[in-house]
Design a protein around this motif. Structure first.
Motif, PDB file in Angstrom:
ATOM      1  N   LYS A  72       0.830  -1.210   0.000  1.00  0.00           N
ATOM      2  CA  LYS A  72       0.000   0.000   0.000  1.00  0.00           C
ATOM      3  C   LYS A  72       0.867   1.264   0.000  1.00  0.00           C
ATOM      4  O   LYS A  72       0.552   2.251  -0.687  1.00  0.00           O
ATOM      5  CB  LYS A  72      -0.918  -0.015   1.222  1.00  0.00           C
ATOM      6  CG  LYS A  72      -1.927   1.113   1.248  1.00  0.00           C
ATOM      7  CD  LYS A  72      -2.875   0.974   2.429  1.00  0.00           C
ATOM      8  CE  LYS A  72      -3.901   2.105   2.429  1.00  0.00           C
ATOM      9  NZ  LYS A  72      -4.844   1.983   3.576  1.00  0.00           N
ATOM     10  N   GLU A  73       1.968   1.224   0.751  1.00  0.00           N
ATOM     11  CA  GLU A  73       2.846   2.391   0.821  1.00  0.00           C
ATOM     12  C   GLU A  73       3.594   2.632  -0.489  1.00  0.00           C
ATOM     13  O   GLU A  73       4.024   3.758  -0.768  1.00  0.00           O
ATOM     14  CB  GLU A  73       3.852   2.211   1.970  1.00  0.00           C
ATOM     15  CG  GLU A  73       3.209   2.310   3.355  1.00  0.00           C
ATOM     16  CD  GLU A  73       4.169   1.973   4.472  1.00  0.00           C
ATOM     17  OE1 GLU A  73       5.245   1.374   4.182  1.00  0.00           O
ATOM     18  OE2 GLU A  73       3.862   2.285   5.645  1.00  0.00           O
ATOM     19  N   PHE A  74       3.735   1.579  -1.302  1.00  0.00           N
ATOM     20  CA  PHE A  74       4.429   1.754  -2.568  1.00  0.00           C
ATOM     21  C   PHE A  74       3.541   2.400  -3.627  1.00  0.00           C
ATOM     22  O   PHE A  74       4.034   3.008  -4.574  1.00  0.00           O
ATOM     23  CB  PHE A  74       4.958   0.409  -3.085  1.00  0.00           C
ATOM     24  CG  PHE A  74       5.635   0.509  -4.422  1.00  0.00           C
ATOM     25  CD1 PHE A  74       6.889   1.100  -4.538  1.00  0.00           C
ATOM     26  CD2 PHE A  74       5.017   0.052  -5.582  1.00  0.00           C
ATOM     27  CE1 PHE A  74       7.517   1.221  -5.769  1.00  0.00           C
ATOM     28  CE2 PHE A  74       5.634   0.168  -6.817  1.00  0.00           C
ATOM     29  CZ  PHE A  74       6.889   0.761  -6.907  1.00  0.00           C
ATOM     30  N   GLN A  75       2.241   2.248  -3.514  1.00  0.00           N
ATOM     31  CA  GLN A  75       1.335   2.717  -4.566  1.00  0.00           C
ATOM     32  C   GLN A  75       1.530   4.193  -4.929  1.00  0.00           C
ATOM     33  O   GLN A  75       1.658   4.516  -6.122  1.00  0.00           O
ATOM     34  CB  GLN A  75      -0.115   2.432  -4.157  1.00  0.00           C
ATOM     35  CG  GLN A  75      -0.456   0.949  -4.170  1.00  0.00           C
ATOM     36  CD  GLN A  75      -1.829   0.646  -3.637  1.00  0.00           C
ATOM     37  OE1 GLN A  75      -2.564   1.553  -3.225  1.00  0.00           O
ATOM     38  NE2 GLN A  75      -2.199  -0.631  -3.623  1.00  0.00           N
ATOM     39  N   PRO A  76       1.581   5.116  -3.963  1.00  0.00           N
ATOM     40  CA  PRO A  76       1.822   6.525  -4.355  1.00  0.00           C
ATOM     41  C   PRO A  76       3.219   6.734  -4.930  1.00  0.00           C
ATOM     42  O   PRO A  76       3.408   7.605  -5.793  1.00  0.00           O
ATOM     43  CB  PRO A  76       1.633   7.294  -3.042  1.00  0.00           C
ATOM     44  CG  PRO A  76       1.808   6.296  -1.958  1.00  0.00           C
ATOM     45  CD  PRO A  76       1.310   5.001  -2.510  1.00  0.00           C
ATOM     46  N   VAL A  77       4.207   5.949  -4.470  1.00  0.00           N
ATOM     47  CA  VAL A  77       5.564   6.044  -5.015  1.00  0.00           C
ATOM     48  C   VAL A  77       5.563   5.621  -6.482  1.00  0.00           C
ATOM     49  O   VAL A  77       6.207   6.249  -7.330  1.00  0.00           O
ATOM     50  CB  VAL A  77       6.541   5.175  -4.194  1.00  0.00           C
ATOM     51  CG1 VAL A  77       7.938   5.188  -4.810  1.00  0.00           C
ATOM     52  CG2 VAL A  77       6.588   5.644  -2.752  1.00  0.00           C
ATOM     53  N   PHE A  78       4.807   4.570  -6.779  1.00  0.00           N
ATOM     54  CA  PHE A  78       4.684   4.093  -8.156  1.00  0.00           C
ATOM     55  C   PHE A  78       4.091   5.178  -9.049  1.00  0.00           C
ATOM     56  O   PHE A  78       4.598   5.462 -10.144  1.00  0.00           O
ATOM     57  CB  PHE A  78       3.823   2.837  -8.189  1.00  0.00           C
ATOM     58  CG  PHE A  78       3.466   2.363  -9.567  1.00  0.00           C
ATOM     59  CD1 PHE A  78       4.341   1.593 -10.309  1.00  0.00           C
ATOM     60  CD2 PHE A  78       2.244   2.711 -10.141  1.00  0.00           C
ATOM     61  CE1 PHE A  78       4.011   1.165 -11.588  1.00  0.00           C
ATOM     62  CE2 PHE A  78       1.907   2.288 -11.417  1.00  0.00           C
ATOM     63  CZ  PHE A  78       2.800   1.517 -12.137  1.00  0.00           C
ATOM     64  N   LEU A  79       3.011   5.776  -8.597  1.00  0.00           N
ATOM     65  CA  LEU A  79       2.342   6.807  -9.393  1.00  0.00           C
ATOM     66  C   LEU A  79       3.239   8.024  -9.610  1.00  0.00           C
ATOM     67  O   LEU A  79       3.277   8.600 -10.703  1.00  0.00           O
ATOM     68  CB  LEU A  79       1.034   7.221  -8.720  1.00  0.00           C
ATOM     69  CG  LEU A  79      -0.038   6.118  -8.627  1.00  0.00           C
ATOM     70  CD1 LEU A  79      -1.230   6.597  -7.813  1.00  0.00           C
ATOM     71  CD2 LEU A  79      -0.479   5.679 -10.020  1.00  0.00           C
ATOM     72  N   LYS A  80       3.979   8.398  -8.587  1.00  0.00           N
ATOM     73  CA  LYS A  80       4.899   9.526  -8.718  1.00  0.00           C
ATOM     74  C   LYS A  80       6.038   9.184  -9.667  1.00  0.00           C
ATOM     75  O   LYS A  80       6.471  10.016 -10.484  1.00  0.00           O
ATOM     76  CB  LYS A  80       5.453   9.895  -7.345  1.00  0.00           C
ATOM     77  CG  LYS A  80       6.365  11.108  -7.362  1.00  0.00           C
ATOM     78  CD  LYS A  80       6.871  11.436  -5.958  1.00  0.00           C
ATOM     79  CE  LYS A  80       7.816  12.625  -5.989  1.00  0.00           C
ATOM     80  NZ  LYS A  80       8.349  12.943  -4.633  1.00  0.00           N
ATOM     81  N   GLY A  81       6.498   7.944  -9.581  1.00  0.00           N
ATOM     82  CA  GLY A  81       7.599   7.505 -10.439  1.00  0.00           C
ATOM     83  C   GLY A  81       7.250   7.524 -11.910  1.00  0.00           C
ATOM     84  O   GLY A  81       8.134   7.643 -12.769  1.00  0.00           O
ATOM     85  N   LEU A  82       5.975   7.380 -12.234  1.00  0.00           N
ATOM     86  CA  LEU A  82       5.554   7.454 -13.634  1.00  0.00           C
ATOM     87  C   LEU A  82       5.942   8.790 -14.263  1.00  0.00           C
ATOM     88  O   LEU A  82       6.133   8.891 -15.476  1.00  0.00           O
ATOM     89  CB  LEU A  82       4.039   7.248 -13.741  1.00  0.00           C
ATOM     90  CG  LEU A  82       3.502   5.850 -13.391  1.00  0.00           C
ATOM     91  CD1 LEU A  82       1.981   5.844 -13.446  1.00  0.00           C
ATOM     92  CD2 LEU A  82       4.076   4.784 -14.319  1.00  0.00           C
ATOM     93  N   LYS A  83       6.069   9.808 -13.435  1.00  0.00           N
ATOM     94  CA  LYS A  83       6.389  11.149 -13.931  1.00  0.00           C
ATOM     95  C   LYS A  83       7.854  11.520 -13.724  1.00  0.00           C
ATOM     96  O   LYS A  83       8.390  12.349 -14.477  1.00  0.00           O
ATOM     97  CB  LYS A  83       5.498  12.181 -13.237  1.00  0.00           C
ATOM     98  CG  LYS A  83       4.008  11.978 -13.493  1.00  0.00           C
ATOM     99  CD  LYS A  83       3.175  12.998 -12.717  1.00  0.00           C
ATOM    100  CE  LYS A  83       1.688  12.793 -12.938  1.00  0.00           C
ATOM    101  NZ  LYS A  83       0.866  13.755 -12.153  1.00  0.00           N
ATOM    102  N   THR A  84       8.488  10.939 -12.703  1.00  0.00           N
ATOM    103  CA  THR A  84       9.834  11.408 -12.341  1.00  0.00           C
ATOM    104  C   THR A  84      10.958  10.432 -12.660  1.00  0.00           C
ATOM    105  O   THR A  84      12.118  10.824 -12.719  1.00  0.00           O
ATOM    106  CB  THR A  84       9.883  11.736 -10.841  1.00  0.00           C
ATOM    107  OG1 THR A  84       9.560  10.555 -10.075  1.00  0.00           O
ATOM    108  CG2 THR A  84       8.898  12.847 -10.500  1.00  0.00           C
TER     109      THR A  84
END
Length: 749
Positions: free
Chosen positions: A582-594
């Motif tokens: 669950k904690e990785f999900q926002p990191v994944f979404l942010k990584g799509l851009k960065t």
């Protein structure tokens, strides 16, 4: 005439006694000249005899009246005794004696009834016993005839019907089997007072297809103990309850099969080995299947030999892919236990290893013309190549084109370019090294091993080529002892410049203490060196220092997918994988851009695989599928995108779509690397195209003869297709202990 008949009838009853009496009288008849005194004495004697006869008649009459009052209950008791199923000979003799007594005492009707019933029962008993004998002789038709006679005599009807049903079953006569089973049920009440009633009830229910109902009788059965356990075993087998089967049988074959069904492979093997001689074909094949589960492949190949010779599969199997391959909970557990294991650490080292060039300045100048961002540790100049000839200069430029592709994450294109150059310039160590590095990035370890080894042989000071040859060789299951000895002889381990090589070799050998000394000393902070430190510290469980090194790697390569994933991993606890995901999900979404996603789209497989692994455990694969489908519409390098899309479809259980993409890559786009062929086979199995899977695994095996996953999958598919010759060849070439991550099988009923 009538008078004569009456006289004869009376004599017929007393003929023996009267004849004797007359004879006596004839012997004692007096003579004509006896005197009067003698006559008087005779008269007195006659009078006395008459008195005695009258008294005797009175006594006999009273005794007869007493005998006439024999209670009917006693007669019924005698009759009931005949209903027993197995009367000993001495008891039958007693019954005959009692019948004779009844007859002698004038109870003619009762005596005759008793003797008649005894005669009928004796005939039924003989027919029943003869039926049993014929059963044992396997003469089932005659057995049925005898049981029919026993049933007709109205004795032993239930058990005779049960035995007739069994004989019909042996004759494969289902119609008669059902008839006799129903007949047994009809006569079952006749056995209600029998101690064996619970067993008869259970057997009848079992024959009528009411297996669950039969258990009630079996639990109460106190007779036929052996048969009760056998019937329980059959019922529990039917209801897939091997634990109760094990509790109710001593048969080694049944025990072996039952232990196998609960995954107790060693116990199963022990039982099956006991009966190999008794069941040479069935036991051998069952044992071979158990040995496959025990990862004893060569033993399995040997035990399948009799079946191969007889061309009999005996136990058909169905090949499947292990369910946890696509299960998110299993994936999370596997991630927790295996992430950054030794195999993955080596893949990361290949990922961060520098490419080599003849003239680093010339290459940098070439790359910078295209405004290409280049890290200081992406390239390394070969110290032995100081020749500035025009040939070397031209080759260096051409290699720089391949390096540009590789550093821009177009690994497949770089690989093809280097391979073309290596054919034209076969004697340049650094060219073979760069080509090998692209093969390693694509996980084509046989070719990586070959070209790393070639690079080392062409330049024995190219230590990294020699060490990477050992790693690739181990991954490809090649013997690398000689290379290891050569490196020991050529590397000066006392030279501080060689500290990294010494530590890396120690890590390969499992000597972690020597490897740890590298991480504790001063070393150049290149991505390769930092990644190696992370691998050592992770293996040793040095979590505090591990976080420091992970942060360092992320600082050196802030947009790199692997650096960011490693950093997230070491800074978040995996004790609760649901929370981790669950904690990785926002990191994944942010990584799509960065993050630089080119390494996912086109780059080394370790990057795309690690990225998909994190996406899988966090439930983000459906988003990746959409991203890849959109990217496919806007790329001039579609093959890597299609490969990744096929993988995502596979792990999101779109098996038919995955199968279609893999086949298109192989059949229409000329992609024939080991991984594409292998995963194409996996997708084929999941999409139920097993024939296609056989073809792809056969091709993948040619790419890597030591690829045991391909051999095992191919062996199982041959086995499934009843090609035991092909199956045993594959099994025999797999080392015992190999643990397949993909393939499994089930035995069909």
């Amino acid at each position: 005439m009538a008078e004569e008949n009456n006289q004869n009838a009376e004599e017929e009853v007393i003929v023996i006694e009267d004849d004797k009496h007359q004879e006596t009288e004839v012997v004692q008849e007096p003579k004509k000249n006896n005197n009067k005194l003698f006559l008087i004495l005779i008269a007195l004697l006659i009078a006395l005899l008459i008195a005695l006869l009258i008294l005797l008649l009175v006594v006999v009459k009273k005794k007869k009246e007493s005998n006439d009052n024999i209670p009917k209950a006693q007669i019924e008791k005698i009759t009931q005794k005949l209903k027993q199923k197995h009367i000993p000979k001495k008891d039958i003799q007693k019954l005959i004696k009692k019948a004779n007594i009844l007859y002698a005492k004038g109870k003619k009707i009762e005596a005759l009834n008793l003797l008649n019933k005894l005669s009928i029962y004796s005939e039924a008993l003989s027919n029943y016993n003869l039926g049993v004998i014929k059963l044992k002789e396997k003469n089932y038709n005659e057995a049925i005839n005898y049981f029919n006679k026993a049933i007709a005599n109205e004795d032993n009807r239930c058990i005779s019907a049960l035995n007739a049903a069994y004989a019909s079953l042996k004759l494969n006569d289902k119609k008669r089997f059902v008839y006799y089973a129903k007949l047994a049920e009809l006569y079952l009440p006749e056995e209600s007072n029998s101690k064996s009633y619970p067993f008869y009830y259970a057997l009848t229910q079992y024959y009528l297809g009411r297996e669950f109902e039969s258990l009630a009788g079996l639990e109460k059965s106190t007779t036929y103990q052996k048969e009760t356990k056998e019937l329980k075993t059959a019922v529990y087998n039917l209801y897939d309850d091997p634990y109760n089967v094990i509790d109710n049988t001593k048969d080694s074959f049944i025990l072996g099969i039952s232990y196998a069904r609960i995954g107790e492979w060693t116990l199963a093997k022990n039982e099956l080995q006991k009966i190999k001689e008794a069941y040479p074909l069935k036991a051998d094949v069952a044992l071979a299947l158990v040995e496959l589960k025990l990862k004893e492949y060569k033993n399995a190949a040997n035990d399948l030999a009799p079946a191969k010779k007889a061309d009999k599969v005996v136990y058909p199997i169905k090949v499947n892919i292990k369910p946890n391959t696509f299960d998110i909970d299993a994936a999370q557990e596997a991630f927790k236990n295996n992430f950054l294991n030794k195999k993955q650490i080596f893949e990361i080292l290949f990922y961060y290893a520098p490419y080599k060039v003849f003239n680093i300045n010339q290459t940098i100048e070439y790359l910078q013309k295209g405004s290409f961002g280049l890290g200081v540790d992406n390239l390394e100049q070969a110290s032995t190549y100081l020749n500035k000839s025009s040939t070397i200069s031209k080759l260096n430029i051409k290699m720089s084109e391949g390096i540009k592709l590789a550093l821009n994450n177009h690994i497949l294109k770089a690989n093809k370019l280097f391979a073309k150059l290596a054919k034209k310039y076969p004697y340049h160590s650094i060219l073979h090294y760069d080509l090998a590095l692209t093969y390693a990035s694509l996980k084509n370890y046989p070719k990586a091993y070959y070209h790393f080894l070639r690079a080392y042989h062409l330049d024995s000071t190219n230590y990294l080529a020699g060490i990477f040859a050992i790693i690739a060789g181990k991954e490809g299951h090649y013997k690398v002892d000689m290379i290891r000895r050569n490196l020991n002889d050529t590397i000066d381990f006392n030279d501080k410049k060689n500290k990294f090589y010494a530590s890396l070799l120690s890590f390969i050998d499992g000597n972690l203490a020597d490897s740890l000394s590298f991480t504790e000393g001063e070393y150049k902070k290149t991505k390769l060196n930092v990644a190696f430190s992370i691998g050592v510290l992770k293996t040793l469980g040095e979590n505090d220092r591990l976080q420091t090194q992970a942060m360092l790697l992320k600082t050196i390569a802030p947009k790199d997918i692997i650096a960011n994933l490693i950093y997230f991993y070491v800074t978040h606890s995996t004790n609760d994988m649901k929370k981790f995901a669950k904690e990785f999900q926002p990191v994944f979404l942010k990584g799509l851009k960065t993050w630089n996603l080119k390494s996912f789209y086109y780059g080394p497989l370790v990057s795309s695989e690690m990225y998909m692994e994190f996406a899988k455990i966090s439930g983000q694969l459906p988003k990746l599928k959409i991203i890849l489908e959109n990217k496919l519409l806007d790329t001039n390098d579609p093959i890597p995108i299609l490969q990744n899309l096929a993988f995502v479809d596979l792990y999101t259980k779109h098996f038919e779509e995955s199968y279609t993409i893999f086949n298109d890559l192989i059949d229409n786009k000329g992609v024939d690397d080991y991984k594409t062929l292998f995963y194409g086979a996996v997708a084929s199995i999941m999409a139920n195209h097993h024939a296609n899977a056989i073809a792809l695994l056969a091709l993948s095996k040619r790419k890597n003869k030591n690829a045991f996953e391909s051999r095992y999958g191919l062996g199982l598919l041959y086995h499934e297709a009843k090609n035991l010759r092909g199956a045993t060849i594959q099994y025999s070439k797999i080392p015992n202990g190999f643990d397949s991550q993909f393939f499994d099988f089930e035995v069909l009923p």
